[in-house]
Design a protein around this motif. Structure first.
Motif, mmCIF file in Angstrom:
data_model
loop_
_atom_site.group_PDB
_atom_site.id
_atom_site.type_symbol
_atom_site.label_atom_id
_atom_site.label_comp_id
_atom_site.label_asym_id
_atom_site.label_seq_id
_atom_site.Cartn_x
_atom_site.Cartn_y
_atom_site.Cartn_z
ATOM 1 N N VAL A 256 194.011 58.675 53.961
ATOM 2 C CA VAL A 256 193.008 59.680 53.604
ATOM 3 C C VAL A 256 193.665 61.051 53.582
ATOM 4 C CG1 VAL A 256 190.771 60.703 54.169
ATOM 5 C CG2 VAL A 256 191.210 58.319 54.734
ATOM 6 N N LEU A 257 193.441 61.791 52.495
ATOM 7 C CA LEU A 257 193.890 63.179 52.417
ATOM 8 C C LEU A 257 192.718 64.072 52.822
ATOM 9 C CD1 LEU A 257 195.976 63.337 49.097
ATOM 10 C CD2 LEU A 257 196.630 62.500 51.366
ATOM 11 N N VAL A 258 192.931 64.880 53.841
ATOM 12 C CA VAL A 258 191.870 65.705 54.422
ATOM 13 C C VAL A 258 192.273 67.170 54.348
ATOM 14 C CG1 VAL A 258 190.617 66.251 56.546
ATOM 15 C CG2 VAL A 258 191.098 63.863 55.957
ATOM 16 N N ASN A 259 191.382 68.002 53.846
ATOM 17 C CA ASN A 259 191.651 69.436 53.773
ATOM 18 C C ASN A 259 191.395 70.109 55.113
ATOM 19 O OD1 ASN A 259 191.854 72.205 52.590
ATOM 20 N ND2 ASN A 259 189.675 72.235 53.131
ATOM 21 N N THR A 260 192.352 70.956 55.530
ATOM 22 C CA THR A 260 192.157 71.747 56.749
ATOM 23 C C THR A 260 192.042 73.237 56.450
ATOM 24 O OG1 THR A 260 194.562 71.811 57.075
ATOM 25 C CG2 THR A 260 193.328 70.080 58.243
ATOM 26 N N GLY A 261 192.145 73.611 55.162
ATOM 27 C CA GLY A 261 191.965 75.014 54.809
ATOM 28 C C GLY A 261 190.536 75.460 55.075
ATOM 29 N N LYS A 262 190.372 76.652 55.576
ATOM 30 C CA LYS A 262 189.044 77.135 55.955
ATOM 31 C C LYS A 262 188.371 77.850 54.790
ATOM 32 C CE LYS A 262 186.619 80.194 59.213
ATOM 33 N NZ LYS A 262 185.450 79.290 59.260
ATOM 34 N N VAL A 263 187.130 77.455 54.518
ATOM 35 C CA VAL A 263 186.323 78.134 53.512
ATOM 36 C C VAL A 263 185.698 79.375 54.165
ATOM 37 C CG1 VAL A 263 184.358 77.952 51.950
ATOM 38 C CG2 VAL A 263 185.805 75.944 52.380
ATOM 39 N N PRO A 264 186.002 80.565 53.668
ATOM 40 C CA PRO A 264 185.474 81.785 54.314
ATOM 41 C C PRO A 264 183.949 81.800 54.339
ATOM 42 C CG PRO A 264 187.187 82.324 52.709
ATOM 43 C CD PRO A 264 186.856 80.874 52.504
ATOM 44 N N ASP A 265 183.424 82.326 55.412
ATOM 45 C CA ASP A 265 181.960 82.483 55.529
ATOM 46 C C ASP A 265 181.441 83.334 54.376
ATOM 47 O OD1 ASP A 265 182.060 81.046 57.873
ATOM 48 O OD2 ASP A 265 182.151 82.835 59.150
ATOM 49 N N LYS A 266 180.337 82.933 53.828
ATOM 50 C CA LYS A 266 179.625 83.654 52.767
ATOM 51 C C LYS A 266 180.414 83.729 51.454
ATOM 52 C CE LYS A 266 177.002 86.457 56.077
ATOM 53 N NZ LYS A 266 176.617 87.816 56.512
ATOM 54 N N TYR A 267 181.466 82.902 51.313
ATOM 55 C CA TYR A 267 182.227 82.937 50.057
ATOM 56 C C TYR A 267 181.537 82.145 48.958
ATOM 57 C CZ TYR A 267 185.902 82.253 46.610
ATOM 58 O OH TYR A 267 186.602 82.225 45.438
ATOM 59 N N ILE A 268 180.936 81.009 49.307
ATOM 60 C CA ILE A 268 180.374 80.102 48.303
ATOM 61 C C ILE A 268 179.123 80.698 47.662
ATOM 62 C CG2 ILE A 268 179.453 77.795 47.853
ATOM 63 C CD1 ILE A 268 182.360 77.765 48.621
ATOM 64 N N ASP A 269 179.081 80.692 46.349
ATOM 65 C CA ASP A 269 177.887 81.078 45.599
ATOM 66 C C ASP A 269 177.043 79.819 45.414
ATOM 67 O OD1 ASP A 269 175.931 81.787 43.789
ATOM 68 O OD2 ASP A 269 177.282 82.778 42.383
ATOM 69 N N TYR A 270 176.062 79.631 46.298
ATOM 70 C CA TYR A 270 175.294 78.386 46.299
ATOM 71 C C TYR A 270 174.313 78.292 45.139
ATOM 72 C CZ TYR A 270 177.271 77.319 50.869
ATOM 73 O OH TYR A 270 178.142 77.038 51.892
ATOM 74 N N GLN A 271 174.078 79.384 44.456
ATOM 75 C CA GLN A 271 173.259 79.304 43.250
ATOM 76 C C GLN A 271 174.073 78.751 42.088
ATOM 77 O OE1 GLN A 271 171.541 83.305 42.786
ATOM 78 N NE2 GLN A 271 169.586 82.448 43.464
ATOM 79 N N ARG A 272 175.315 79.197 41.974
ATOM 80 C CA ARG A 272 176.176 78.699 40.904
ATOM 81 C C ARG A 272 176.635 77.266 41.175
ATOM 82 N NH1 ARG A 272 181.677 81.564 38.477
ATOM 83 N NH2 ARG A 272 182.137 79.918 36.945
ATOM 84 N N TRP A 273 177.060 77.009 42.412
ATOM 85 C CA TRP A 273 177.546 75.683 42.804
ATOM 86 C C TRP A 273 176.481 75.032 43.679
ATOM 87 C CZ3 TRP A 273 181.400 75.042 39.683
ATOM 88 C CH2 TRP A 273 182.242 76.116 39.360
ATOM 89 N N ASP A 274 175.361 74.688 43.055
ATOM 90 C CA ASP A 274 174.200 74.251 43.837
ATOM 91 C C ASP A 274 174.368 72.874 44.454
ATOM 92 O OD1 ASP A 274 174.117 72.879 41.462
ATOM 93 O OD2 ASP A 274 172.006 73.281 41.042
#
Length: 333
Positions: A256-274
């Motif tokens: 299994v390939l698992v990502n450990t990079g951190k997604v910054p808080d409030k970075y994701i545009d949840y309207q665009r990437w719903d």
């Protein structure tokens, strides 16, 4: 003696598959993409409804990822008519071409092989079946639904999925080249992509699932970076693997390939990437208890306020695995 190129089979659908394939294309490997035929949303769904052909959208994107033609041809193939064009609104030209060739050749499989030659595809593109399949799901509350779009939109906990032919009378079958490619592979890659609606529909074709279990190839699962609304909310990486193993009745995932990079808080545009929900949580002990080798590193690529896999980094790890020893098939439960 000249050594042969490693054979890598990538199984899936959706937007994640082309990311891996486009980065594999220029490597010295023999690529086969096995693409889901259970999509029923968007332009693909409309064409499927009116023309009764395998939904072409995922196949179109894979073809562009592996094609070695000038960029203008790829742009034309991907061009989607504007909503002001009443008749063609929302349709990609490539979808229409694939649908037309499917009628001309009497099926999607031969149509894709013909188009692959025209577009100078580096590798092989195999629809998982030669006819459109219906995805069915049973939810934790006991209810069932059919149709990929409907299943995702239900936003309910999925217990299991399966596929049926449109007439419900015959068992879904894969073309023999699909099975041959899986059995001859050095590496089988699953994902990245929607667990229940992009990856499992392929494996639920019984001959495909059986071939993946029995192939001597290493089976690598690229775990999603984000959980998906309506499918895998609150899933850990171990939960993703557990669902795959339960559907095939064996612990068949080697690595299994698992990502450990951190997604910054409030970075994701949840309207665009719903469809994105939250970063997948880690359960390394849960992965190892299922017999998996775990490769964890920063696979994250942040762009357009969304979180995606860095295709170059993923392919680097896949190629590293080719020559490495792995768990033996008969050691898996």
């Amino acid at each position: 003696m000249k050594s042969r190129r490693p054979k890598i089979v990538v199984i899936g659908g959706g937007t994640g598959l082309p990311v891996i394939l486009s980065n594999l294309r220029d490597q010295d490997v023999d690529i086969t993409a096995v693409v889901t035929v259970a999509d029923d949303g968007g332009s693909s769904g409309i064409i499927r409804h009116y023309v009764n052909v395998v939904p072409p959208g995922d196949i179109r994107n894979v073809m562009v990822a592996l094609a070695e033609i000038p960029g203008i041809y790829k742009d034309l193939f991907q061009y989607r008519f504007e909503t002001t064009d009443d008749f063609f609104a929302g349709h990609a030209i490539g979808n229409l071409i694939i649908a037309a060739l499917s009628e001309m050749k009497g099926g999607i499989f031969d149509a894709v092989q013909e188009l692959s030659q025209l577009m100078r595809v580096n590798g092989h593109i195999y629809p998982a079946a030669n006819e459109p399949l219906e995805l069915h799901a049973q939810f934790a509350d006991g209810t069932t639904l059919r149709g990929e779009a409907e299943i995702t939109a239900a936003h309910k906990l999925i217990k299991r999925v399966w596929v049926e032919t449109s007439n419900h009378h015959a068992q879904p079958r894969a073309a023999q080249p699909v099975i041959d490619a899986i059995m001859d592979a050095d590496q089988i890659v699953l994902g990245p992509g929607s667990l229940f609606t992009s990856i499992l529909p392929n494996l639920m074709i019984s001959s495909v699932g059986k071939a993946v279990r029995e192939s001597p190839a290493e089976v690598v699962y690229i775990c999603n970076i984000m959980t998906q609304k309506g499918e895998t909310e609150n899933f850990t990486d171990a939960d993703h693997v557990r669902v795959l193993n339960e559907h095939l009745g064996a612990n068949f995932i080697d690595t299994v390939l698992v990502n450990t990079g951190k997604v910054p808080d409030k970075y994701i545009d949840y309207q665009r990437w719903d469809e994105m929900s939250q970063p997948v949580k880690h359960d390394f002990q849960g992965l190892r208890s299922q017999g998996c080798r775990v490769i964890s590193t920063d696979f994250l690529q942040l762009r357009d306020n969304g979180a995606f896999h860095n295709g170059q980094e993923v392919v680097h790890e896949l190629l590293n695995l080719i020559g490495q020893p792995r768990f033996q098939k008969d050691s898996r439960g």
